[in-house]
Design a protein around this motif. Structure first.
Motif, PDB file in Angstrom:
ATOM      1  N   SER A  97       0.854  -1.179   0.000  1.00  0.00           N
ATOM      2  CA  SER A  97       0.000   0.000   0.000  1.00  0.00           C
ATOM      3  C   SER A  97       0.893   1.232   0.000  1.00  0.00           C
ATOM      4  CB  SER A  97      -0.919   0.010   1.227  1.00  0.00           C
ATOM      5  OG  SER A  97      -1.725   1.166   1.249  1.00  0.00           O
ATOM      6  N   GLY A  98       0.862   1.977  -1.102  1.00  0.00           N
ATOM      7  CA  GLY A  98       1.691   3.165  -1.235  1.00  0.00           C
ATOM      8  C   GLY A  98       1.311   3.907  -2.496  1.00  0.00           C
ATOM      9  N   VAL A  99       2.060   4.961  -2.806  1.00  0.00           N
ATOM     10  CA  VAL A  99       1.731   5.834  -3.931  1.00  0.00           C
ATOM     11  C   VAL A  99       2.906   5.920  -4.897  1.00  0.00           C
ATOM     12  CG1 VAL A  99       0.970   8.137  -4.614  1.00  0.00           C
ATOM     13  CG2 VAL A  99       0.251   7.206  -2.409  1.00  0.00           C
ATOM     14  N   ILE A 100       2.604   5.807  -6.192  1.00  0.00           N
ATOM     15  CA  ILE A 100       3.589   6.041  -7.240  1.00  0.00           C
ATOM     16  C   ILE A 100       3.074   7.151  -8.146  1.00  0.00           C
ATOM     17  CG2 ILE A 100       4.565   3.719  -7.245  1.00  0.00           C
ATOM     18  CD1 ILE A 100       2.770   3.082  -9.657  1.00  0.00           C
ATOM     19  N   GLY A 101       3.951   7.745  -8.915  1.00  0.00           N
ATOM     20  CA  GLY A 101       3.539   8.762  -9.864  1.00  0.00           C
ATOM     21  C   GLY A 101       3.133   8.149 -11.188  1.00  0.00           C
ATOM     22  N   TYR A 102       2.469   8.948 -12.004  1.00  0.00           N
ATOM     23  CA  TYR A 102       2.065   8.504 -13.337  1.00  0.00           C
ATOM     24  C   TYR A 102       3.204   8.812 -14.296  1.00  0.00           C
ATOM     25  CZ  TYR A 102      -0.756   7.971 -17.575  1.00  0.00           C
ATOM     26  OH  TYR A 102      -1.244   7.560 -18.794  1.00  0.00           O
ATOM     27  N   GLU A 104       4.513  16.338  -0.755  1.00  0.00           N
ATOM     28  CA  GLU A 104       3.606  15.963   0.330  1.00  0.00           C
ATOM     29  C   GLU A 104       2.381  15.282  -0.269  1.00  0.00           C
ATOM     30  OE1 GLU A 104       3.966  16.030   3.610  1.00  0.00           O
ATOM     31  OE2 GLU A 104       6.018  16.695   3.280  1.00  0.00           O
ATOM     32  N   PHE A 105       2.440  13.991  -0.366  1.00  0.00           N
ATOM     33  CA  PHE A 105       1.300  13.229  -0.862  1.00  0.00           C
ATOM     34  C   PHE A 105       1.109  12.018   0.039  1.00  0.00           C
ATOM     35  CE2 PHE A 105       5.059  11.612  -2.987  1.00  0.00           C
ATOM     36  CZ  PHE A 105       4.927  10.239  -2.871  1.00  0.00           C
ATOM     37  N   ASN A 106      -0.102  11.547   0.112  1.00  0.00           N
ATOM     38  CA  ASN A 106      -0.407  10.429   1.000  1.00  0.00           C
ATOM     39  C   ASN A 106      -1.390   9.476   0.349  1.00  0.00           C
ATOM     40  OD1 ASN A 106      -0.101  13.010   3.072  1.00  0.00           O
ATOM     41  ND2 ASN A 106       0.900  11.157   3.798  1.00  0.00           N
ATOM     42  N   ILE A 107      -1.440   8.279   0.904  1.00  0.00           N
ATOM     43  CA  ILE A 107      -2.426   7.301   0.465  1.00  0.00           C
ATOM     44  C   ILE A 107      -3.828   7.845   0.745  1.00  0.00           C
ATOM     45  CG2 ILE A 107      -3.339   4.982   0.878  1.00  0.00           C
ATOM     46  CD1 ILE A 107      -0.465   4.197   1.753  1.00  0.00           C
ATOM     47  N   LYS A 108      -4.684   7.814  -0.260  1.00  0.00           N
ATOM     48  CA  LYS A 108      -6.046   8.318  -0.096  1.00  0.00           C
ATOM     49  C   LYS A 108      -7.069   7.200   0.084  1.00  0.00           C
ATOM     50  CE  LYS A 108      -5.156  12.517  -2.802  1.00  0.00           C
ATOM     51  NZ  LYS A 108      -5.528  13.303  -4.009  1.00  0.00           N
ATOM     52  N   LYS A 109      -6.758   6.035  -0.461  1.00  0.00           N
ATOM     53  CA  LYS A 109      -7.702   4.925  -0.380  1.00  0.00           C
ATOM     54  C   LYS A 109      -7.093   3.815   0.476  1.00  0.00           C
ATOM     55  CE  LYS A 109      -9.466   5.953  -5.024  1.00  0.00           C
ATOM     56  NZ  LYS A 109      -9.652   5.444  -6.409  1.00  0.00           N
ATOM     57  N   TYR A 110      -7.666   3.612   1.635  1.00  0.00           N
ATOM     58  CA  TYR A 110      -7.130   2.562   2.510  1.00  0.00           C
ATOM     59  C   TYR A 110      -8.258   1.750   3.155  1.00  0.00           C
ATOM     60  CZ  TYR A 110      -7.428   6.865   5.338  1.00  0.00           C
ATOM     61  OH  TYR A 110      -7.813   8.058   5.895  1.00  0.00           O
ATOM     62  N   GLU A 111      -9.253   1.478   2.342  1.00  0.00           N
ATOM     63  CA  GLU A 111     -10.315   0.582   2.801  1.00  0.00           C
ATOM     64  C   GLU A 111      -9.890  -0.850   2.468  1.00  0.00           C
ATOM     65  OE1 GLU A 111     -12.885   1.397   4.654  1.00  0.00           O
ATOM     66  OE2 GLU A 111     -12.104   3.442   4.646  1.00  0.00           O
ATOM     67  N   TYR A 112      -8.960  -1.353   3.232  1.00  0.00           N
ATOM     68  CA  TYR A 112      -8.402  -2.671   2.966  1.00  0.00           C
ATOM     69  C   TYR A 112      -9.483  -3.740   3.176  1.00  0.00           C
ATOM     70  CZ  TYR A 112      -4.278   0.248   3.602  1.00  0.00           C
ATOM     71  OH  TYR A 112      -3.353   1.257   3.512  1.00  0.00           O
ATOM     72  N   ASP A 113      -9.661  -4.597   2.172  1.00  0.00           N
ATOM     73  CA  ASP A 113     -10.768  -5.547   2.204  1.00  0.00           C
ATOM     74  C   ASP A 113     -10.309  -7.004   2.220  1.00  0.00           C
ATOM     75  OD1 ASP A 113      -9.756  -5.614  -0.348  1.00  0.00           O
ATOM     76  OD2 ASP A 113     -11.654  -5.246  -1.371  1.00  0.00           O
ATOM     77  N   VAL A 114      -9.034  -7.237   2.499  1.00  0.00           N
ATOM     78  CA  VAL A 114      -8.506  -8.598   2.604  1.00  0.00           C
ATOM     79  C   VAL A 114      -8.037  -8.827   4.033  1.00  0.00           C
ATOM     80  CG1 VAL A 114      -6.675 -10.168   1.829  1.00  0.00           C
ATOM     81  CG2 VAL A 114      -7.775  -8.628   0.181  1.00  0.00           C
ATOM     82  N   ALA A 115      -8.380  -9.966   4.609  1.00  0.00           N
ATOM     83  CA  ALA A 115      -7.922 -10.299   5.964  1.00  0.00           C
ATOM     84  C   ALA A 115      -6.411 -10.484   5.950  1.00  0.00           C
ATOM     85  CB  ALA A 115      -8.610 -11.564   6.456  1.00  0.00           C
TER      86      ALA A 115
END
Length: 324
Positions: A57-62, A114-125
């Motif tokens: 879980s992290g962020v990369i650029g386009y 300054e950028f952060n993870i925006k989607k962290y609704e983790y749906d896997v146990a």
């Protein structure tokens, strides 16, 4: 077993030189070692290589670097379900000048926006969650969501939120710089009592945490049954130690989830850390699990799972430390 590694993602470009260049000179090299780097990539790649179902879980650029990093993850069985692409940034890159003569590294890192993870609704146990402490919201959310799992903080960089991470994690691998910042005490590596005092002060602040104080070349400090111990580092010949401390953390997570004793786990982590120092490239120097276990068994006898029992405990290089 499933693991989630959360944090900042970086791409490394290692430039190998016969000696450090003189300012203003022109230099040519054909030796480049490029790979994904940073703590989160190391733990994600290592645990995938060691047969975990590994998510990052992290962020990369386009950009081309981001695409290269994502492709490499997928080729190395790292699942990218929670990998985000930010169209407004460039993927962070570290340019590392490696002096082959003395094995010194000089790093130039592109500015990290300054950028952060925006989607962290983790749906896997998940069985294991590892955070490098750089993504506050995503990490705290995951530590809360997976509170019944193993939550591990890789505390290698001091930040204003580090105290919160300590509050939520069950296990913390903390390096000496962060330990000194958290406690306000200095560590004298020639004086075991000073190191123990730092360890004790952190435990007093965060009594729920199983703390492992990692001192890299000096070894690690931990406690078992309220007895504080020091395990010496192996200190064999080093080619490149970049990322080795993160590999130590990955093996700590591996051992805990597989129910090895803490002492066995730290021995395995120390071996993995040492083996990784024999090659260049953070995610290229991850040793096979069979090499780590094989080395362990050559010193301590058969490794047994799940209770962590083994033969040859008297061969350990541990010291019991009694605070004065």
């Amino acid at each position: 077993m499933k693991v989630l590694s959360i944090g900042r993602l970086i791409y490394d470009i290692n430039i190998l030189m016969d000696t450090y260049p003189i300012e203003g000179s022109q230099n040519v090299t054909k030796e480049l070692v490029n790979c994904s780097g940073g703590a989160t990539n190391v733990t994600a790649y290592a645990l995938a290589k060691w047969n975990f179902e590994s998510f990052v879980s992290g962020v990369i650029g386009y950009d081309e670097i981001g695409n290269t990093m994502k492709k490499s993850m997928e080729e190395n069985q790292v699942k990218t379900n929670y990998l985000e692409t930010n169209y407004d940034i460039k993927t962070p890159v570290s340019y590392i000048l490696f002096n082959k003569q003395n094995k010194m590294r000089t790093m130039i890192q592109t500015e990290i926006s300054e950028f952060n993870i925006k989607k962290y609704e983790y749906d896997v146990a998940m069985d294991l969650v590892i955070s490098d402490g750089s993504e506050y919201n995503a990490s705290i959310h995951a530590f809360n969501k997976y509170r019944d799992s193993v939550t591990l903080l890789n505390a290698k960089d001091m930040s204003k939120n580090v105290y919160d991470f300590f509050k939520y994690a069950k296990y913390v691998v903390c390096d000496s710089k962060v330990a000194e910042a958290v406690t306000g005490l200095k560590m004298d590596f020639e004086n075991p009592v000073s190191m123990v005092n730092v360890y004790k002060k952190i435990i007093e602040k965060f009594p729920h945490v199983q703390l492992i104080l990692s001192m890299e070349d000096k070894g690690s400090i931990y406690s078992v049954n309220n007895e504080i111990k020091i395990l010496s580092a192996m200190n064999s010949e080093v080619v490149d130690k970049t990322g080795s401390s993160d590999l130590f953390v990955a093996m700590i997570g591996y051992g805990i989830v597989n129910h090895y004793s803490l002492e066995t786990t730290i021995r395995l982590a120390t071996i993995a850390e040492d083996l990784s120092k024999k090659a260049i490239g953070e995610t290229l120097s991850i040793p096979p699990l069979s090499d780590v276990i094989g080395f362990y068994e050559s010193k301590f006898g058969k490794l047994q799972n799940p209770n962590g029992a083994f033969i040859g405990e008297t061969q350990s290089s541990e010291q019991n430390v009694v605070p004065q």
